[in-house]
Design an enzyme around this catalytic site. Structure first.
Site, PDB file in Angstrom:
ATOM      1  N   GLU A 104       0.833  -1.207   0.000  1.00  0.00           N
ATOM      2  CA  GLU A 104       0.000   0.000   0.000  1.00  0.00           C
ATOM      3  C   GLU A 104       0.865   1.254   0.000  1.00  0.00           C
ATOM      4  OE1 GLU A 104      -2.857  -0.555   3.173  1.00  0.00           O
ATOM      5  OE2 GLU A 104      -3.925  -2.046   1.971  1.00  0.00           O
ATOM      6  N   CYS A 108      -1.702  -4.643  -5.708  1.00  0.00           N
ATOM      7  CA  CYS A 108      -2.212  -5.898  -5.138  1.00  0.00           C
ATOM      8  C   CYS A 108      -1.156  -7.000  -5.176  1.00  0.00           C
ATOM      9  CB  CYS A 108      -3.418  -6.382  -5.927  1.00  0.00           C
ATOM     10  SG  CYS A 108      -4.872  -5.355  -5.792  1.00  0.00           S
ATOM     11  N   GLU A 124      -1.446 -10.029  -6.282  1.00  0.00           N
ATOM     12  CA  GLU A 124      -1.422 -10.795  -7.540  1.00  0.00           C
ATOM     13  C   GLU A 124      -0.562 -10.108  -8.586  1.00  0.00           C
ATOM     14  OE1 GLU A 124      -3.933  -9.832  -5.718  1.00  0.00           O
ATOM     15  OE2 GLU A 124      -5.672 -11.165  -5.887  1.00  0.00           O
ATOM     16  N   CYS A 161      -9.083  -8.964  -7.507  1.00  0.00           N
ATOM     17  CA  CYS A 161      -9.874  -7.818  -7.973  1.00  0.00           C
ATOM     18  C   CYS A 161      -9.907  -7.827  -9.508  1.00  0.00           C
ATOM     19  CB  CYS A 161      -9.294  -6.509  -7.443  1.00  0.00           C
ATOM     20  SG  CYS A 161      -7.812  -5.950  -8.325  1.00  0.00           S
ATOM     21  N   CYS A 174      -6.549  -7.164 -11.321  1.00  0.00           N
ATOM     22  CA  CYS A 174      -5.631  -8.309 -11.252  1.00  0.00           C
ATOM     23  C   CYS A 174      -6.089  -9.445 -12.157  1.00  0.00           C
ATOM     24  CB  CYS A 174      -5.492  -8.789  -9.806  1.00  0.00           C
ATOM     25  SG  CYS A 174      -4.535  -7.627  -8.809  1.00  0.00           S
TER      26      CYS A 174
END
Ligand code: THU
Length: 132
Positions: free
Chosen positions: A47, A56, A58, A91, A94
């Protein structure tokens, strides 16, 4: 793929989740990719104080694969785990990145155990490199 290999991939995702940098959401995610060549690449979410720059797990795993595996960048399977959610599905962004590398299967962890999905179920009617 053998059960032992699947276990190794999930373990790599679990270990990655523990290294997540998620001070804003507190939501840790780990992902591990198994390539067609049998290599495993992991990633965790990273983050940022400028929230939108978060990456993310992934996508970080996919970047690790690109760096580490120039000959075989086909994703046989990706495992996604979070100690903070069960299951944790990828998500939308991803999913599209995984699609780029012909991802075949997605594995998530539920209380009852692992669940495996054909990638086509995760991102049906998708757009990919061969459409260009
Ligand atoms: N996150 C992932 O790393 N992967 C997913 O598939 C879902 C969301 C991260 C992004 C952010 O750091 C946190 O989870 C909350 O959205």
């Amino acid at each position: 793929m053998s059960e032992a290999t699947l276990k190794k991939v999930v373990e790599a995702a679990r270990a990655a989740a523990l290294n997540a940098y998620a001070p804003y959401s507190g939501f840790r995610v780990g992902a591990a990719i198994l390539t067609g060549g049998g290599k495993i690449y992991a990633g965790c979410n990273v983050e940022n104080a400028s929230y939108g720059l978060t990456i993310c797990a992934e996508r970080n795993a996919a970047a690790a694969m690109v760096l580490g595996s120039s000959e075989n960048r086909k994703i046989r399977l990706v495992a996604i785990v979070s100690p903070d959610a069960s299951p944790c599905f990828p998500c939308g962004a991803c999913r599209q990145v995984l699609r780029e590398f012909e991802c075949e299967e997605v594995v998530v962890e539920e209380a009852a155990g692992l669940r495996r999905y054909a990638f086509e179920e995760i991102l049906p009617h998708s757009f990919g490199p061969e459409d260009l």
